[in-house]
Design an enzyme around this catalytic site. Structure first.
Site, PDB file in Angstrom:
ATOM      1  N   ASP A   1       0.914  -1.288   0.042  1.00  0.00           N
ATOM      2  CA  ASP A   1       0.124  -0.028   0.015  1.00  0.00           C
ATOM      3  C   ASP A   1       0.815   1.092  -0.108  1.00  0.00           C
ATOM      4  O   ASP A   1       0.575   2.255   0.843  1.00  0.00           O
ATOM      5  CB  ASP A   1      -0.771   0.042   1.204  1.00  0.00           C
ATOM      6  CG  ASP A   1      -2.079  -1.173   1.205  1.00  0.00           C
ATOM      7  OD1 ASP A   1      -1.740  -1.880   0.297  1.00  0.00           O
ATOM      8  OD2 ASP A   1      -3.148  -0.779   1.944  1.00  0.00           O
TER       9      ASP A   1
ATOM     10  N   ASP B   1      -4.951  -0.495  -1.780  1.00  0.00           N
ATOM     11  CA  ASP B   1      -6.257  -0.236  -1.392  1.00  0.00           C
ATOM     12  C   ASP B   1      -7.107   0.091  -2.792  1.00  0.00           C
ATOM     13  O   ASP B   1      -6.284   0.915  -3.521  1.00  0.00           O
ATOM     14  CB  ASP B   1      -6.360   1.147  -0.500  1.00  0.00           C
ATOM     15  CG  ASP B   1      -6.761   0.414   0.894  1.00  0.00           C
ATOM     16  OD1 ASP B   1      -6.869  -0.803   0.956  1.00  0.00           O
ATOM     17  OD2 ASP B   1      -7.092   1.211   1.696  1.00  0.00           O
TER      18      ASP B   1
ATOM     19  N   HIS C   1     -10.492   1.352  -3.679  1.00  0.00           N
ATOM     20  CA  HIS C   1     -11.826   1.462  -3.310  1.00  0.00           C
ATOM     21  C   HIS C   1     -12.689   2.009  -4.135  1.00  0.00           C
ATOM     22  O   HIS C   1     -12.434   3.209  -4.881  1.00  0.00           O
ATOM     23  CB  HIS C   1     -11.928   2.173  -2.007  1.00  0.00           C
ATOM     24  CG  HIS C   1     -11.130   1.596  -0.758  1.00  0.00           C
ATOM     25  ND1 HIS C   1     -10.986   0.189  -0.432  1.00  0.00           N
ATOM     26  CD2 HIS C   1     -10.335   1.941   0.010  1.00  0.00           C
ATOM     27  CE1 HIS C   1     -10.330   0.060   0.356  1.00  0.00           C
ATOM     28  NE2 HIS C   1     -10.043   1.230   1.206  1.00  0.00           N
TER      29      HIS C   1
ATOM     30  N   HIS D   1     -10.246   7.441   0.860  1.00  0.00           N
ATOM     31  CA  HIS D   1      -9.016   7.238   0.505  1.00  0.00           C
ATOM     32  C   HIS D   1      -8.784   6.178  -0.748  1.00  0.00           C
ATOM     33  O   HIS D   1      -9.731   5.399  -0.769  1.00  0.00           O
ATOM     34  CB  HIS D   1      -8.148   6.969   1.484  1.00  0.00           C
ATOM     35  CG  HIS D   1      -8.698   5.592   2.290  1.00  0.00           C
ATOM     36  ND1 HIS D   1      -9.478   5.396   2.883  1.00  0.00           N
ATOM     37  CD2 HIS D   1      -8.105   4.453   2.116  1.00  0.00           C
ATOM     38  CE1 HIS D   1      -9.604   4.308   3.484  1.00  0.00           C
ATOM     39  NE2 HIS D   1      -8.839   3.482   3.023  1.00  0.00           N
TER      40      HIS D   1
ATOM     41  N   LYS E   1      -7.060  -4.728  -3.432  1.00  0.00           N
ATOM     42  CA  LYS E   1      -7.949  -5.109  -2.524  1.00  0.00           C
ATOM     43  C   LYS E   1      -8.975  -4.276  -2.010  1.00  0.00           C
ATOM     44  O   LYS E   1      -8.852  -3.016  -2.302  1.00  0.00           O
ATOM     45  CB  LYS E   1      -7.095  -5.573  -1.191  1.00  0.00           C
ATOM     46  CG  LYS E   1      -6.269  -4.482  -0.412  1.00  0.00           C
ATOM     47  CD  LYS E   1      -5.324  -4.901   0.513  1.00  0.00           C
ATOM     48  CE  LYS E   1      -4.376  -3.801   1.101  1.00  0.00           C
ATOM     49  NZ  LYS E   1      -5.071  -2.835   1.734  1.00  0.00           N
TER      50      LYS E   1
ATOM     51  N   CYS F   1      -2.478  -2.694   7.463  1.00  0.00           N
ATOM     52  CA  CYS F   1      -2.367  -3.432   6.171  1.00  0.00           C
ATOM     53  C   CYS F   1      -1.124  -4.370   6.510  1.00  0.00           C
ATOM     54  O   CYS F   1      -0.978  -5.420   6.053  1.00  0.00           O
ATOM     55  CB  CYS F   1      -2.399  -2.724   5.024  1.00  0.00           C
ATOM     56  SG  CYS F   1      -4.318  -2.103   5.095  1.00  0.00           S
TER      57      CYS F   1
HETATM   58 ZN   LIG Z   1      -8.744   1.436   2.670  1.00  0.00          ZN
END
Ligand SMILES: [Zn+2]
Length: 203
Positions: A18, A60, A62, A79, A104, A143
């Site tokens: 990340d 990440d 999203h 974020h 993810k 994470c």
């Molecule tokens: Zn996140």
């Protein structure tokens, strides 16, 4: 924490967790001093690349209405929205072209702190006969912690890059407690010197 000496070898992989714009200064969910991991991770990346060993990068990824965002009652500001600049890897991070990207928490109703959670990371690693993982990135207490826990419980040997992680520390000491937790579960601490020294001694 005393780093252990280890040389990288076939069966090893580097997992960069990340290292995305939103987690660095100027981002929406800044990890204090997060930028400091970038040059260190670049040295690890170069070590693995030189040895023709696989590099993985988790992110990440999203949707705009993700369940972890405060607007939806989650604990975080928005974020790493897929496709935005905040979700991109930090430009200074020198990922090789051959790096495998693991996205993810890409569905609105699912959050994931671990790179193994809801992804094909385990399958990719087994496909490449990887059994030892070198894990660093952001953030120590979320994470990285959960990726390391899952790696250990899936049977991987784990080396934690103690010079290439930084914590959010929402509560003071979260980062230190996360490192303790990972080491207690069996992760072994390494730093650039303990990895590089061992491998250059072979040459
Ligand atoms: Zn996140």
């Amino acid at each position: 924490v005393d780093p252990v000496s280890v040389s990288v070898q076939a069966g090893d992989a580097l997992i960069v967790v990340d290292v995305q714009n939103d987690f660095l200064s100027g981002g929406n969910l800044r990890v204090p001093a997060g930028e400091e991991v970038v040059p260190v991770l670049n040295r690890y990346i170069s070590e693995f690349s030189h040895n023709h060993l696989p590099v993985f990068a988790t992110r990440d990824w999203h949707p705009p209405d993700h369940c972890s965002f405060s607007a939806r009652g989650g604990g975080w500001p928005p974020h790493c929205v897929a496709g935005t600049r905040g979700a991109e890897f930090v430009p200074e991070l020198a990922l090789p072209e051959t790096a495998t990207i693991i996205s993810k928490a890409a569905r609105a109703e699912q959050d994931a702190y671990s790179g193994f959670d809801g992804t094909n990371l385990h399958r990719e690693l087994r496909h490449r006969d990887v059994h030892r993982l070198f894990i660093g990135g952001l953030a120590t207490d979320y994470c990285v912690l959960n990726t390391v826990r899952d790696a250990l419980s899936s049977g991987y040997e784990v080396f934690l890059l103690i010079d290439a992680i930084r914590a959010v520390d929402l509560k003071a000491g979260d980062g230190v407690r996360a490192v303790d937790d990972m080491l207690r579960r069996g992760a072994r601490p390494v730093d650039l010197q303990s990895v590089a020294t061992a491998s250059s001694a072979e040459n």
